[in-house]
Motif scaffolding. Structure first.
Motif, PDB file in Angstrom:
ATOM      1  N   ALA A  23       0.822  -1.203   0.000  1.00 50.74           N
ATOM      2  CA  ALA A  23       0.000   0.000   0.000  1.00 50.74           C
ATOM      3  C   ALA A  23       0.860   1.258   0.000  1.00 50.74           C
ATOM      4  O   ALA A  23       0.486   2.278  -0.586  1.00 50.74           O
ATOM      5  CB  ALA A  23      -0.942   0.005   1.205  1.00 50.74           C
ATOM      6  N   ALA A  24       2.029   1.185   0.646  1.00 50.31           N
ATOM      7  CA  ALA A  24       2.921   2.352   0.673  1.00 50.31           C
ATOM      8  C   ALA A  24       3.351   2.744  -0.734  1.00 50.31           C
ATOM      9  O   ALA A  24       3.465   3.942  -1.044  1.00 50.31           O
ATOM     10  CB  ALA A  24       4.141   2.064   1.540  1.00 50.31           C
ATOM     11  N   ALA A  25       3.589   1.761  -1.587  1.00 48.04           N
ATOM     12  CA  ALA A  25       3.975   2.066  -2.973  1.00 48.04           C
ATOM     13  C   ALA A  25       2.861   2.819  -3.691  1.00 48.04           C
ATOM     14  O   ALA A  25       3.117   3.766  -4.447  1.00 48.04           O
ATOM     15  CB  ALA A  25       4.303   0.776  -3.717  1.00 48.04           C
TER      16      ALA A  25
ATOM     17  N   ALA B  56      -6.305   9.639   6.312  1.00 45.32           N
ATOM     18  CA  ALA B  56      -4.865   9.483   6.533  1.00 45.32           C
ATOM     19  C   ALA B  56      -4.547   9.272   7.999  1.00 45.32           C
ATOM     20  O   ALA B  56      -3.597   8.553   8.340  1.00 45.32           O
ATOM     21  CB  ALA B  56      -4.114  10.701   6.006  1.00 45.32           C
ATOM     22  N   LEU B  57      -5.337   9.852   8.875  1.00 48.92           N
ATOM     23  CA  LEU B  57      -5.082   9.748  10.314  1.00 48.92           C
ATOM     24  C   LEU B  57      -5.768   8.550  10.956  1.00 48.92           C
ATOM     25  O   LEU B  57      -5.257   7.996  11.941  1.00 48.92           O
ATOM     26  CB  LEU B  57      -5.554  11.023  11.018  1.00 48.92           C
ATOM     27  N   ASN B  58      -6.909   8.142  10.416  1.00 42.79           N
ATOM     28  CA  ASN B  58      -7.759   7.205  11.151  1.00 42.79           C
ATOM     29  C   ASN B  58      -8.058   5.884  10.456  1.00 42.79           C
ATOM     30  O   ASN B  58      -8.347   4.892  11.136  1.00 42.79           O
ATOM     31  CB  ASN B  58      -9.106   7.883  11.458  1.00 42.79           C
ATOM     32  N   ALA B  59      -8.033   5.854   9.146  1.00 41.32           N
ATOM     33  CA  ALA B  59      -8.492   4.668   8.430  1.00 41.32           C
ATOM     34  C   ALA B  59      -7.359   3.696   8.153  1.00 41.32           C
ATOM     35  O   ALA B  59      -6.180   4.072   8.112  1.00 41.32           O
ATOM     36  CB  ALA B  59      -9.149   5.078   7.113  1.00 41.32           C
ATOM     37  N   SER B  60      -7.735   2.448   7.948  1.00 44.34           N
ATOM     38  CA  SER B  60      -6.761   1.460   7.478  1.00 44.34           C
ATOM     39  C   SER B  60      -6.276   1.861   6.099  1.00 44.34           C
ATOM     40  O   SER B  60      -7.085   2.138   5.203  1.00 44.34           O
ATOM     41  CB  SER B  60      -7.429   0.081   7.405  1.00 44.34           C
ATOM     42  N   PRO B  61      -4.958   1.915   5.880  1.00 43.17           N
ATOM     43  CA  PRO B  61      -4.460   2.274   4.556  1.00 43.17           C
ATOM     44  C   PRO B  61      -5.000   1.376   3.447  1.00 43.17           C
ATOM     45  O   PRO B  61      -5.328   1.857   2.352  1.00 43.17           O
ATOM     46  CB  PRO B  61      -2.939   2.162   4.698  1.00 43.17           C
ATOM     47  N   THR B  62      -5.107   0.079   3.717  1.00 40.59           N
ATOM     48  CA  THR B  62      -5.587  -0.830   2.677  1.00 40.59           C
ATOM     49  C   THR B  62      -7.042  -0.549   2.324  1.00 40.59           C
ATOM     50  O   THR B  62      -7.423  -0.545   1.145  1.00 40.59           O
ATOM     51  CB  THR B  62      -5.430  -2.286   3.125  1.00 40.59           C
ATOM     52  N   ASP B  63      -7.865  -0.307   3.334  1.00 42.44           N
ATOM     53  CA  ASP B  63      -9.259   0.063   3.062  1.00 42.44           C
ATOM     54  C   ASP B  63      -9.317   1.359   2.260  1.00 42.44           C
ATOM     55  O   ASP B  63     -10.160   1.522   1.374  1.00 42.44           O
ATOM     56  CB  ASP B  63     -10.024   0.245   4.373  1.00 42.44           C
TER      57      ASP B  63
END
Length: 218
Positions: free
Chosen positions: A68-70, A120-127
């Motif tokens: 996900a970072a990519a 960006a602060l609260n959610a799952s990055p993948t979601d």
């Protein structure tokens, strides 16, 4: 990699597609009926949206797993490129530096980047990958239509339309990164399709607010 992630992304994009009649601003540009002042507001609002989204994507990249970072790193880089293109569009709209500095953004236009910052602060990055990918499909279509209208109805140059051309262009590398991020989330049990759908629904709602706010008389 299986087709699971790709099918999930296709399903989310279909489910979260906006009502074609919901955006009344883009058809005005296509017909040449949008006042130039409204185009200037679009440029000025994007001057606030682009840097906010870039920082949000950078933060998501820092929180995310490698796949996900990519994806988020590519998005952040894209916002930097878009910012450079936005300068030409802003200039073509007749916006001076003095006006840009004094401009007070519209709350309805800034709800979208404010929510991206919340994600960006609260959610799952993948979601968030799943939600954003579904939303970007509609945004890219809007940009393609605006670029065409600016050229044919307003006489804008390719340079002035480059901001919209950039977002309208296919992005196979980004699509591949989205599939990899979603698949990694599925493999790790770290993806909530229910949460992603909620995030995507709110993103589409806030984007509709953006266009509606632009279309109101100043």
């Amino acid at each position: 990699m299986t087709d699971t992630a790709a099918e999930l992304l296709r399903t989310a994009t279909r489910a979260l597609a906006p009502d074609p009649a919901a955006n009344r601003f883009v058809p005005l540009v296509e017909r040449g009926a949008a006042p130039r002042e409204a185009l200037a507001r679009l440029a000025l609002e994007q001057r606030w949206v682009i840097p906010a989204d870039r920082r949000a994507f950078q933060h998501l990249a820092e929180r995310a797993d490698p796949a996900a970072a990519a994806y988020f790193t590519t998005l952040a880089t894209g916002e930097e490129l878009a910012a450079a293109h936005l300068t030409a569009f802003t200039r073509a709209c007749g916006v001076t530096q003095e006006r840009a500095r004094a401009y007070v953004p519209l709350p309805g236009c800034q709800a979208y980047p404010a929510y991206v910052s919340w994600l960006a602060l609260n959610a799952s990055p993948t979601d968030t990958v799943l939600a954003l990918t579904a939303n970007f499909s509609a945004w890219g279509g809007y940009c393609a239509r605006i670029a065409e209208g600016l050229r044919t109805r307003y006489g804008f140059t390719d340079d002035a339309c480059a901001f919209f051309d950039f977002f309208a262009a296919p992005a196979p590398d980004l699509d591949g990164q989205a599939r990899a991020a979603v698949q990694a989330g599925l493999d790790q049990g770290a993806l909530s399709t229910a949460d992603a759908h909620t995030y995507g629904t709110l993103l589409q709602t806030y984007e509709s607010m953006f266009w509606e706010s632009l279309g109101r008389p100043a």
